[in-house]
Enzyme design. Structure first.
Site, short mmCIF file in Angstrom:
data_model
loop_
_atom_site.label_atom_id
_atom_site.label_comp_id
_atom_site.label_asym_id
_atom_site.label_seq_id
_atom_site.Cartn_x
_atom_site.Cartn_y
_atom_site.Cartn_z
N GLY A 85 -31.06 -17.79 -14.13
CA GLY A 85 -30.70 -18.46 -15.37
C GLY A 85 -29.24 -18.28 -15.76
O GLY A 85 -28.49 -17.53 -15.13
N HIS A 86 -28.86 -18.95 -16.85
CA HIS A 86 -27.46 -18.94 -17.28
C HIS A 86 -27.02 -17.56 -17.78
O HIS A 86 -27.77 -16.82 -18.38
CB HIS A 86 -27.20 -20.02 -18.33
N ASN A 87 -25.78 -17.23 -17.46
CA ASN A 87 -25.13 -15.98 -17.84
C ASN A 87 -25.77 -14.74 -17.22
O ASN A 87 -25.48 -13.62 -17.64
CB ASN A 87 -25.07 -15.82 -19.36
#
Length: 286
Positions: A245-247
């Site tokens: 997922g993001h970050n």
């Protein structure tokens, strides 16, 4: 490696193994115990494979000193047969790579933007697109049907296999392998829900950074950060069908097995192993 192959005497020296058998016998490649023929080298990774080794047609087998051997066969004795066999595989790797594609250089059916920068020895396969201001380092290979987005940076000696998408501004280090169908830099899964229950997309403005010596498995997805970076650090290996997922930040030399999902903003340290189908919630540190 050409069709004349390599003698067992040479192979023993290159893999630092002790030879039992005919030093002049030639080997043309490597294979598993069940598939191997007389021109192949194989290995015994564990004692449970000894029955397969006894039946194998392999021309030579890497094996440990304390494991039983059949009279009249050729063996390469090593304290770590798996590591020695890996050295043999690397010796034959050029032959394997040459078989992966007959397309060299820039295929006339590829589309390369005039502002893209490709160093010497780069190959781009048919139907692939390299967008504006993208940079690809020496000897990197882009397979067929790939999309390399604007301002993407790809280092040296990378293998980007068929059907890979690398979206805008992603940064890929050296010696990176990305298997078919993977998507690097897709939007993170972020929405705001209003009082009526309608979901509104939250912009994902960050990038993905993949450091040197990483491998990404087939059909895996690495989401771009909402802000700043999603990072896969040096030496990490990611299996097929993995969602990052993001970050998310994944440390060095991790092993992420198939169907793992890692939710946004989680930080993972070095040498972490996630077995198959592990689910990791977001905003935690491991």
């Amino acid at each position: 490696m050409d069709q004349v192959g390599i003698t067992l005497e040479e192979l023993a020296k290159l893999t630092e193994a002790k030879l039992e058998g005919d030093p002049k016998r030639r080997i043309l490649g490597v294979a598993g115990l069940e598939e191997a023929q007389e021109e192949h080298a194989s290995f015994v990774a564990h004692a449970r494979y000894l029955p397969l080794a006894e039946k194998s047609r392999a021309g030579v087998i890497f094996i440990a000193e304390d494991q039983p051997r059949k009279e009249g066969r050729c063996y390469l004795i090593h304290q770590d047969p798996s590591s020695a066999f890996q050295k043999a595989l690397e010796i034959f790797r050029k032959t394997v790579k040459d078989r992966m594609s007959a397309f060299e250089g820039l295929h006339p059916m590829s589309v390369i933007h005039s502002t893209a920068s490709l160093d010497s020895g780069v190959s781009v396969g048919p139907n692939s697109v390299v967008d504006a201001a993208a940079k690809i380092g020496e000897k990197s290979r882009i397979g067929p049907n790939c999309c390399i987005g604007p301002r993407v940076q790809i280092g040296e000696n990378c293998w980007i296999h068929a059907g890979v998408t690398i979206r805008e501004d992603s940064i890929i280090g050296n010696n990176v392998i990305i298997q078919p169908g993977a998507v690097i830099g897709s939007c993170g899964f972020g929405y705001k829900t209003d009082e009526q229950g309608h979901h509104h997309k939250v912009d994902q403005l960050g990038i993905v950074v993949i450091e040197d010596d990483v491998e990404i498995g087939a059909n895996s997805c690495i989401d771009r950060a909402r802000f700043d970076k999603t990072i896969i650090r040096r030496g990490t290996k990611i299996d097929n069908l993995v969602q990052v997922g993001h970050n998310v930040e994944i440390g060095e030399h991790c092993l992420i097995c198939g169907q793992v999902g890692i939710a946004g903003s989680t930080k993972v340290g070095n040498h972490v192993i996630f077995a198959g189908k592990v689910a990791v919630t977001g905003h935690i540190t491991i």
